[in-house]
Design a protein around this motif. Sequence first.
Motif, PDB file in Angstrom:
ATOM      1  N   LYS A  34       0.830  -1.215   0.000  1.00 53.55           N
ATOM      2  CA  LYS A  34       0.000   0.000   0.000  1.00 53.55           C
ATOM      3  C   LYS A  34       0.860   1.258   0.000  1.00 53.55           C
ATOM      4  O   LYS A  34       0.530   2.254  -0.646  1.00 53.55           O
ATOM      5  CB  LYS A  34      -0.894   0.023   1.249  1.00 53.55           C
ATOM      6  CG  LYS A  34      -2.142  -0.801   1.134  1.00 53.55           C
ATOM      7  CD  LYS A  34      -3.173  -0.350   2.163  1.00 53.55           C
ATOM      8  CE  LYS A  34      -2.531  -0.141   3.519  1.00 53.55           C
ATOM      9  NZ  LYS A  34      -3.343   0.714   4.415  1.00 53.55           N
ATOM     10  N   GLN A  38       0.885   8.801   1.250  1.00 55.84           N
ATOM     11  CA  GLN A  38       2.076   7.945   1.097  1.00 55.84           C
ATOM     12  C   GLN A  38       3.344   8.756   1.369  1.00 55.84           C
ATOM     13  O   GLN A  38       4.260   8.309   2.061  1.00 55.84           O
ATOM     14  CB  GLN A  38       2.120   7.354  -0.315  1.00 55.84           C
ATOM     15  CG  GLN A  38       1.049   6.313  -0.586  1.00 55.84           C
ATOM     16  CD  GLN A  38       1.081   5.809  -2.027  1.00 55.84           C
ATOM     17  OE1 GLN A  38       1.387   6.567  -2.965  1.00 55.84           O
ATOM     18  NE2 GLN A  38       0.799   4.524  -2.211  1.00 55.84           N
ATOM     19  N   GLU A  81      -7.238   3.518  -8.255  1.00 54.95           N
ATOM     20  CA  GLU A  81      -8.416   4.204  -7.695  1.00 54.95           C
ATOM     21  C   GLU A  81      -8.023   5.367  -6.792  1.00 54.95           C
ATOM     22  O   GLU A  81      -8.851   6.148  -6.345  1.00 54.95           O
ATOM     23  CB  GLU A  81      -9.297   3.214  -6.919  1.00 54.95           C
ATOM     24  CG  GLU A  81      -8.699   2.673  -5.635  1.00 54.95           C
ATOM     25  CD  GLU A  81      -7.852   1.431  -5.852  1.00 54.95           C
ATOM     26  OE1 GLU A  81      -7.433   1.198  -7.030  1.00 54.95           O
ATOM     27  OE2 GLU A  81      -7.570   0.708  -4.883  1.00 54.95           O
ATOM     28  N   ASP A  82      -6.704   5.516  -6.489  1.00 54.66           N
ATOM     29  CA  ASP A  82      -6.272   6.576  -5.563  1.00 54.66           C
ATOM     30  C   ASP A  82      -6.168   7.926  -6.260  1.00 54.66           C
ATOM     31  O   ASP A  82      -5.846   8.008  -7.434  1.00 54.66           O
ATOM     32  CB  ASP A  82      -4.907   6.218  -4.962  1.00 54.66           C
ATOM     33  CG  ASP A  82      -5.038   5.170  -3.866  1.00 54.66           C
ATOM     34  OD1 ASP A  82      -6.181   4.800  -3.552  1.00 54.66           O
ATOM     35  OD2 ASP A  82      -3.997   4.716  -3.357  1.00 54.66           O
ATOM     36  N   ARG A 112       1.291   2.797  -6.639  1.00 55.71           N
ATOM     37  CA  ARG A 112       0.230   3.717  -7.065  1.00 55.71           C
ATOM     38  C   ARG A 112      -1.008   2.879  -7.385  1.00 55.71           C
ATOM     39  O   ARG A 112      -0.972   2.078  -8.327  1.00 55.71           O
ATOM     40  CB  ARG A 112       0.653   4.504  -8.296  1.00 55.71           C
ATOM     41  CG  ARG A 112       1.862   5.401  -8.081  1.00 55.71           C
ATOM     42  CD  ARG A 112       1.562   6.493  -7.047  1.00 55.71           C
ATOM     43  NE  ARG A 112       2.745   7.273  -6.752  1.00 55.71           N
ATOM     44  CZ  ARG A 112       3.075   8.383  -7.455  1.00 55.71           C
ATOM     45  NH1 ARG A 112       2.314   8.810  -8.450  1.00 55.71           N
ATOM     46  NH2 ARG A 112       4.182   9.044  -7.145  1.00 55.71           N
ATOM     47  N   PHE A 113      -2.099   3.076  -6.632  1.00 55.53           N
ATOM     48  CA  PHE A 113      -3.333   2.341  -6.882  1.00 55.53           C
ATOM     49  C   PHE A 113      -4.201   3.144  -7.849  1.00 55.53           C
ATOM     50  O   PHE A 113      -4.415   4.344  -7.641  1.00 55.53           O
ATOM     51  CB  PHE A 113      -4.072   2.096  -5.566  1.00 55.53           C
ATOM     52  CG  PHE A 113      -3.440   1.016  -4.710  1.00 55.53           C
ATOM     53  CD1 PHE A 113      -2.214   1.229  -4.098  1.00 55.53           C
ATOM     54  CD2 PHE A 113      -4.061  -0.210  -4.550  1.00 55.53           C
ATOM     55  CE1 PHE A 113      -1.627   0.234  -3.328  1.00 55.53           C
ATOM     56  CE2 PHE A 113      -3.475  -1.209  -3.789  1.00 55.53           C
ATOM     57  CZ  PHE A 113      -2.251  -0.982  -3.175  1.00 55.53           C
ATOM     58  N   GLU A 152      -4.475  10.463  -1.518  1.00 51.88           N
ATOM     59  CA  GLU A 152      -3.857   9.195  -1.102  1.00 51.88           C
ATOM     60  C   GLU A 152      -2.351   9.226  -1.369  1.00 51.88           C
ATOM     61  O   GLU A 152      -1.557   8.730  -0.581  1.00 51.88           O
ATOM     62  CB  GLU A 152      -4.505   8.026  -1.845  1.00 51.88           C
ATOM     63  CG  GLU A 152      -5.893   7.633  -1.350  1.00 51.88           C
ATOM     64  CD  GLU A 152      -6.962   8.589  -1.845  1.00 51.88           C
ATOM     65  OE1 GLU A 152      -6.651   9.435  -2.725  1.00 51.88           O
ATOM     66  OE2 GLU A 152      -8.100   8.549  -1.335  1.00 51.88           O
ATOM     67  N   HIS A 153      -1.926   9.852  -2.472  1.00 46.78           N
ATOM     68  CA  HIS A 153      -0.492   9.911  -2.746  1.00 46.78           C
ATOM     69  C   HIS A 153       0.201  10.793  -1.709  1.00 46.78           C
ATOM     70  O   HIS A 153       1.297  10.464  -1.229  1.00 46.78           O
ATOM     71  CB  HIS A 153      -0.220  10.442  -4.158  1.00 46.78           C
ATOM     72  CG  HIS A 153       1.254  10.442  -4.486  1.00 46.78           C
ATOM     73  ND1 HIS A 153       2.061   9.340  -4.298  1.00 46.78           N
ATOM     74  CD2 HIS A 153       2.080  11.423  -4.940  1.00 46.78           C
ATOM     75  CE1 HIS A 153       3.308   9.634  -4.612  1.00 46.78           C
ATOM     76  NE2 HIS A 153       3.348  10.900  -5.006  1.00 46.78           N
TER      77      HIS A 153
END
Length: 389
Positions: free
Chosen positions: A347, A363, A354-355, A351-352, A359-360
């Motif tokens: 996680k 991270q 849907e993010d 890089r997802f 969200e980045h």
Amino acid sequence: MKRQVAIIGAGPSGMLLGHLLRQAGVDCIVLERQSADYVLGRIRAGVLETVTTDLMRQLGLDGRMNAEGMIEGGFNLADGERRIRIDIEALTGRHVMVYGQTELTRDLMDAAPDRDLEVIYGADAVTLHDIDGEAPFVTYVKDRDTHRIEVDFIAGCDGFHGPSRKAIPGSAVREFEREYPFGWLGILADVPPCHSELIYSNGPRGFALASMRSPSRSRYYIQVPLTDRLEDWPESRLWDELALRFDPISERGVTRGAALEMSIAPLRSYVFETMRHGRLFLAGDAAHIVPPTGAKGLNLAASDIAYLSQALIAHYSKGDGSGLESYQDRALSRVWKAERFSWYLTKLMHRFPEDGTFEHRMQIAELDYVAASPAMQESIAENYVGLPL
Ligand code: FAS
Ligand code: PHB
């Protein structure tokens, strides 16, 4: 034919178990569907925890590993231009060994004949019978003949796609799964690594891992969409991408060379909690899968085998069945902690799709915290070197 234990699968789980049982005088046989060359052709894990190297040392099969393996006292997390070194030696007093799964499997295979470990390669249609009863047996086909082996116990070491887990009745199944929306494109090449230690990077272009097999052989991975195929990635395109991601953050920059192997592997987290059913015991990938981000897959197989071999040896040498009774709970306790760490790093470093930007930034904030917190670095370090058995 009657044997004490039938082991299905001649990967690391099956071969470690076979050698440990033979070393203790327990009669066993390993049944492997593929040829030895095919098994050795699979390029997989690269980082060994001490739980794995200790088993090889216990077997006296650590000679080549000690000569050719690389002791790593740290590894790195990066986010494009910043590299955060996790000093696992200083934080835990321990290290990891970089030594390919292929070489470990080769050492186990090469030692089998001299140690009276019988391995049947090319064993087709391996089938488990009466695993709930008092007289289980295994059948397989080789050279068009059907063979039957009466056993006391069966060790399902046949990986994620083998028959052992599927032999357990649905009523006893307890499973948990997460599939990730990306895969890892890997390349193995005889070129010097770009850095003296592993670098896991979550840069502007996505996840990439710089690993190695020796001072002259490198292993790289990048995150790719599940829709990508190998034909989408000519070697030149992959080397260009790796240079963009690692040249700014590595000691030497990426050296290009001809690929010895390229492959795309899907990522999943999976736990099958029924690791024992009657006379059948599951170990390794037959029971659980982790995304390779935490370098746990092979090492979890080793800890399962440490528990299972101790239990079977105690049963045969002392009539003590307590280890067999507690195997599932002991193994699952370590499995779930490794699943957590692998999921956490996956996680944090990928890089997802849907993010979004928030969200980045989370991270990046997490990496900022890791960079500034000795406590967080110690937590990561103790999980990376492997939690105690
Ligand atoms: P394995 O899958 O290695 O071995 C199972 C054996 O059973 C195989 O030889 C198979 O041929 C045999 N078998 C299957 N069906 C059979 C049947 N019907 N009859 C007889 N035999 C049968 N882990 C890491 O730590 N780092 C990594 O980078 C990493 N990369 C990976 C990449 C890929 C593509 C895969 C699939 C796994 C990766 N892993 C990685 C995890 C991997 O290393 C496993 O954890 C490790 O191989 C587990 O070993 P085994 O449990 O022995 O299972
Ligand atoms: C590898 O060298 O193949 C490797 C190393 C560390 C990982 C995964 C793969 O986490």
